[in-house]
Design an enzyme around this catalytic site. Structure first.
Site, mmCIF file in Angstrom:
data_model
loop_
_atom_site.group_PDB
_atom_site.id
_atom_site.type_symbol
_atom_site.label_atom_id
_atom_site.label_comp_id
_atom_site.label_asym_id
_atom_site.label_seq_id
_atom_site.Cartn_x
_atom_site.Cartn_y
_atom_site.Cartn_z
ATOM 1 N N HIS A 169 21.849 2.519 5.774
ATOM 2 C CA HIS A 169 21.084 3.158 6.836
ATOM 3 C C HIS A 169 21.333 4.662 6.892
ATOM 4 O O HIS A 169 21.205 5.282 7.944
ATOM 5 C CB HIS A 169 21.460 2.527 8.190
ATOM 6 C CG HIS A 169 21.035 1.102 8.327
ATOM 7 N ND1 HIS A 169 21.476 0.273 9.343
ATOM 8 C CD2 HIS A 169 20.187 0.348 7.575
ATOM 9 C CE1 HIS A 169 20.918 -0.924 9.206
ATOM 10 N NE2 HIS A 169 20.150 -0.900 8.138
HETATM 11 C C1 LIG Z 1 18.170 -2.123 0.322
HETATM 12 C C2 LIG Z 1 17.902 -1.536 1.665
HETATM 13 C C3 LIG Z 1 17.789 -2.370 2.770
HETATM 14 C C4 LIG Z 1 17.535 -1.821 4.028
HETATM 15 N N1 LIG Z 1 17.288 -2.653 5.081
HETATM 16 C C5 LIG Z 1 16.873 -2.130 6.257
HETATM 17 C C6 LIG Z 1 16.411 -2.963 7.308
HETATM 18 O O1 LIG Z 1 16.271 -4.181 7.161
HETATM 19 N N2 LIG Z 1 16.088 -2.367 8.495
HETATM 20 C C7 LIG Z 1 16.180 -1.018 8.701
HETATM 21 O O2 LIG Z 1 15.916 -0.546 9.808
HETATM 22 N N3 LIG Z 1 16.554 -0.203 7.690
HETATM 23 C C8 LIG Z 1 16.845 -0.734 6.477
HETATM 24 N N4 LIG Z 1 17.149 0.095 5.438
HETATM 25 C C9 LIG Z 1 17.039 1.540 5.664
HETATM 26 C C10 LIG Z 1 15.567 1.985 5.773
HETATM 27 O O3 LIG Z 1 14.745 1.239 4.898
HETATM 28 C C11 LIG Z 1 15.498 3.473 5.456
HETATM 29 O O4 LIG Z 1 16.371 4.166 6.317
HETATM 30 C C12 LIG Z 1 14.099 4.045 5.619
HETATM 31 O O5 LIG Z 1 13.155 3.288 4.912
HETATM 32 C C13 LIG Z 1 14.143 5.473 5.120
HETATM 33 O O6 LIG Z 1 12.873 6.048 5.219
HETATM 34 P P1 LIG Z 1 12.647 7.521 4.649
HETATM 35 O O7 LIG Z 1 11.202 7.801 4.783
HETATM 36 O O8 LIG Z 1 13.638 8.425 5.273
HETATM 37 O O9 LIG Z 1 13.041 7.431 3.097
HETATM 38 P P2 LIG Z 1 12.512 6.445 1.935
HETATM 39 O O10 LIG Z 1 11.746 5.318 2.530
HETATM 40 O O11 LIG Z 1 13.683 6.154 1.115
HETATM 41 O O12 LIG Z 1 11.463 7.346 1.176
HETATM 42 C C14 LIG Z 1 11.778 8.419 0.317
HETATM 43 C C15 LIG Z 1 10.731 8.447 -0.775
HETATM 44 O O13 LIG Z 1 10.789 9.691 -1.436
HETATM 45 C C16 LIG Z 1 10.689 9.478 -2.825
HETATM 46 N N5 LIG Z 1 11.338 10.602 -3.489
HETATM 47 C C17 LIG Z 1 12.656 10.916 -3.452
HETATM 48 N N6 LIG Z 1 12.873 12.053 -4.147
HETATM 49 C C18 LIG Z 1 11.672 12.448 -4.614
HETATM 50 C C19 LIG Z 1 11.259 13.570 -5.381
HETATM 51 N N7 LIG Z 1 12.112 14.521 -5.786
HETATM 52 N N8 LIG Z 1 9.932 13.677 -5.705
HETATM 53 C C20 LIG Z 1 9.040 12.742 -5.277
HETATM 54 N N9 LIG Z 1 9.389 11.658 -4.541
HETATM 55 C C21 LIG Z 1 10.691 11.528 -4.197
HETATM 56 C C22 LIG Z 1 11.388 8.156 -3.044
HETATM 57 O O14 LIG Z 1 11.037 7.579 -4.276
HETATM 58 C C23 LIG Z 1 10.948 7.366 -1.828
HETATM 59 O O15 LIG Z 1 9.750 6.670 -2.051
HETATM 60 C C24 LIG Z 1 17.415 -0.419 4.177
HETATM 61 C C25 LIG Z 1 17.536 0.418 3.065
HETATM 62 C C26 LIG Z 1 17.751 -0.130 1.816
HETATM 63 C C27 LIG Z 1 17.834 0.791 0.627
#
Ligand SMILES: Cc1cc2nc3c(=O)[nH]c(=O)nc-3n(C[C@H](O)[C@H](O)[C@H](O)COP(=O)(O)OP(=O)(O)OC[C@H]3O[C@@H](n4cnc5c(N)ncnc54)[C@H](O)[C@@H]3O)c2cc1C
Length: 488
Positions: A426
Site C-alpha cells: 500500500h
Molecule cells: C499486488 C497488490 C495488491 C494490492 N491490493 C490492494 C487491495 O486489495 N486494496 C487496496 O486498497 N490496495 C491494494 N493495493 C494497492 C493499490 O492497488 C495501489 O495503491 C493503487 O492501485 C495505486 O494507484 P496509483 O494510481 O497510485 O498507481 P498504479 O495503479 O500503480 O499506476 C501507476 C501506473 O503508471 C505506470 N508507469 C509507471 N512508470 C511509468 C513510466 N515511466 N512511464 C509510463 N508509465 C509508467 C505503471 O505501469 C502503472 O500502470 C495492492 C497493490 C498491489 C501491487
C-alpha cells in the site's frame, strides 16, 4: 531516427488506478486533447478478483528490489498494465475514514472529499448520503449467506470477542468486522481502465499509448513543456504545457528525480542536473506492515454458489490500530507461481510511524530504484503489530474455527513476528502534499509540483498521511479531484 513529436493539451503519464481516471475525466471535454502514456500493455480481460497475477514471471508487474527492515530483502510488485496496480490487486476497495482525512490539509477534509468518493462509485449498499448510484466503479460485497466458511467463522469469532458488526465499512467512521467492499462485478475485478476507459465509444480527443515509457519530463526554464518517452527502444517527445504524472508511489518520485526534481545532493552525486531542490521527493513514504499467522486448513465444506476463489478477502476486522484479514485462499492458490499451502490470517498495522524512502541507484532512467521501507523502527509500531497478532491467535483458537483448521500452537503470534514482516503493498506518500512550508512538501493542496509550472501529480504518492485502510479507493478519489483542478 526519432519519431515526430506529438502535441496535446494535457499529457497524463502512467495509466494506472489514478491515471486512467484523470485521462477519462479530462477528455470528457471534447475540446481538450489528452495523451495517456502507459509503460505496460493494454488492459487484459477482467480476471477473477481472487487471483492476483503478480507472482514470479508476471508480465503485468514491475518488480522492485526492496528492503523491509535492514537486512531483510524483498521483491515489491506494482502493476505495469493499463489499470495499473488496481488491475492486479486484491480488489479490496475501502475508503479512508473521516479520522484519516483529519490528518490531511483542511481542504481535503472528509466533507471535501466525500463528493468525489460518491462520484466515482455505484454502491447500492448503505445510507445514500455516503454513497454514489451512478459512478463508473461498481462496489460489491459477498452476501452474508455466501461467505466462505473461513470468513463466516471469522465474523462470528470477532463478534463473540466483542467487536461490533459493521455492514458498511465505507461509512466515514466505520470500525468493526464486516464484509469487504470490492471493486468487482460478478466476481471479476474491475480496474479503472475497465470502468473509465473501457466503457463507451473511443473518444477522438484521447490517445492512449501503451508500451510507452516516460524517461524524463521536459522543461523550458521551470515550466514543463512535455515528456521524453521510449517505445520499443525508440525515443520520441510529446509536447504539452500541462503534464499530470500518475506513475504510482514508486515510479512518480523516480521520474521526478530523473527530471531534476528531488533532493539536490542525491541527484548531484549521481551526476544528474538539479532543476528544483525538493527534499521530500521519494522520502517519508508509509505502507502498512503485515504479518500473517499461518494454520493448516482442514477440507472445507464450502457449499455456497460463490466460487471458492471469487474473493481472497471477503470480510475483515478494523480495530483502529490494526486490520485483520482472514484470507479465504492460500497464497499458493491466489498467486500463480507462488508456493504456500498454509491458510493465513493477516494482521496489518494501519497507522505506522515508520517511514521509508525510494532511492535512485543510477543516473540511467531505465534502472529501477531501491525501495527502503525501514519497517517497525519504533517501539509503538512493534507493540501495535504484536497486539494485533495476539488477537489473531486468540480468534483462530476460538470455538468458531473448530473443525475448519488445526488451531495454531500457543506462541504462534510471537513466532510469526519473529519470522519477519511483510508488506500490504500500500506504499503511499512518497511526494507528499502540503502548504509548501515544510521541506518535505512536494505538491501543494491542488497537487501542483512546488517550484515548477504546469506539472501536477495525481496518485498515491501525494497522500500526506497514508489512510488507515487500503489506498485504492482513495487513489481513485484523488484522481477525480485533481482532474477537476486541471479542467481546461
Ligand atoms: C499486488 C497488490 C495488491 C494490492 N491490493 C490492494 C487491495 O486489495 N486494496 C487496496 O486498497 N490496495 C491494494 N493495493 C494497492 C493499490 O492497488 C495501489 O495503491 C493503487 O492501485 C495505486 O494507484 P496509483 O494510481 O497510485 O498507481 P498504479 O495503479 O500503480 O499506476 C501507476 C501506473 O503508471 C505506470 N508507469 C509507471 N512508470 C511509468 C513510466 N515511466 N512511464 C509510463 N508509465 C509508467 C505503471 O505501469 C502503472 O500502470 C495492492 C497493490 C498491489 C501491487
Amino acid at each position: 531516427m526519432p519519431a515526430p513529436a506529438t502535441v496535446a493539451d494535457v499529457i497524463v503519464v502512467g495509466g494506472g488506478s489514478a491515471g486512467c481516471v484523470v485521462a477519462a475525466r479530462l477528455s470528457e471535454n471534447p475540446y481538450c486533447t489528452v495523451v495517456l502514456v502507459e509503460a505496460g500493455p493494454p488492459a487484459p480481460a477482467p480476471g477473477p478478483v481472487g487471483t492476483l497475477p503478480v507472482g514470479p514471471g508476471s508480465e503485468l508487474v514491475w518488480s522492485y528490489s526492496a528492503e523491509l527492515e535492514p537486512g531483510i530483502p524483498a521483491t515489491l510488485a506494482r502493476g505495469r498494465v493499463l489499470g495499473g496496480s488496481g488491475a492486479v490487486n486484491g480488489g479490496y476497495f475501502v475508503r479512508g475514514t473521516a479520522a484519516d482525512f483529519e490528518r490531511w490539509p483542511a481542504s481535503w477534509s472528509y466533507r471535501a472529499v466525500l463528493p468525489y468518493f460518491r462520484r466515482l462509485e455505484t454502491d447500492p449498499v448503505g445510507e445514500r448520503r455516503w454513497h454514489g448510484d451512478d459512478g463508473p466503479m461498481p462496489v460489491t460485497r459477498t452476501p452474508a449467506a455466501d461467505l466462505h466458511p473461513v470468513s463466516r467463522a471469522f465474523v462470528a469469532a470477532a463478534t463473540s470477542a466483542g467487536f461490533g458488526y459493521q455492514a458498511d465499512l465505507n461509512e466515514p467512521d466505520a470500525v468493526g468486522v464486516g464484509p469487504v467492499p470490492r471493486n468487482a462485478a460478478s466476481g471479476l475485478r474491475v480496474s479503472t481502465a475497465d470502468a473509465y476507459l473501457g466503457a463507451g465509444p473511443a473518444r477522438p480527443n484521447l490517445r492512449v499509448h501503451t508500451g510507452t515509457t516516460a524517461r524524463r519530463l521536459l522543461f523550458a526554464g521551470t515550466r514543463v513543456v512535455g515528456v521524453e518517452v521510449e517505445e520499443q527502444g525508440r525515443g520520441w517527445a510529446l509536447h504539452a504545457d500541462r503534464v499530470v504524472v500518475c506513475c504510482g508511489a514508486v515510479a512518480t518520485p523516480h521520474l521526478l528525480m530523473h527530471s531534476g526534481i528531488g533532493p539536490a545532493q542525491e541527484l548531484s552525486e549521481l551526476g544528474l542536473d538539479v532543476l528544483v531542490d525538493r527534499q521530500g521527493v521519494g522520502r517519508g513514504f508509509t505502507d502498512h506492515p503485515e504479518v500473517t499467522v499461518g494454520y493448516r486448513r482442514r477440507p472445507l465444506p464450502h457449499r455456497s454458489t460463490t466460487p471458492l476463489l471469487e474473493a481472497v478477502l471477503e470480510a475483515e476486522l478494523d480495530t483502529g490500530p490494526v486490520e485483520l484479514r482472514p484470507y479465504t485462499a492460500t497464497f499458493g492458490e491466489a498467486i500463480p507461481g507462488v508456493s504456500d499451502p498454509l491458510g493465513r490470517l493477516g494482521v496489518a498495522l494501519m497507522r505506522p510511524d515508520s517511514r521509508g524512502e525510494v532511492v535512485l541507484r543510477s543516473a540511467d532512467p531505465s534502472a529501477a530504484p531501491l525501495v527502503r521501507y525501514r519497517y517497525l523502527r519504533t517501539a509503538a509500531d512493534r507493540a501495535g503489530l504484536r497486539a494485533g497478532l495476539d488477537l489473531a491467535e486468540r480468534l483462530l483458537r476460538s470455538d468458531e474455527f473448530a473443525g475448519l483448521l488445526d488451531p495454531p500452537e500457543p506462541g504462534a503470534a510471537a513466532a510469526a513476528m519473529r519470522a519477519g514482516v511483510g508488506t500490504s503493498m500500500h506504499l503511499s506518500g512518497s511526494c507528499r502534499m502540503g502548504s509548501g512550508a515544510h521541506p518535505g512538501d512536494v505538491v501543494d493542496e491542488r497537487c501542483r509540483v512546488l517550484g515548477v509550472q504546469g506539472l501536477w501529480l495525481a496518485d498515491t504518492s501525494v497522500m500526506p498521511e497514508l489512510t488507515s485502510r487500503g489506498p485504492h479507493a482513495t487513489a481513485v478519489m484523488i484522481a477525480e479531484r485533481v482532474a477537476g483542478f486541471i479542467e481546461m
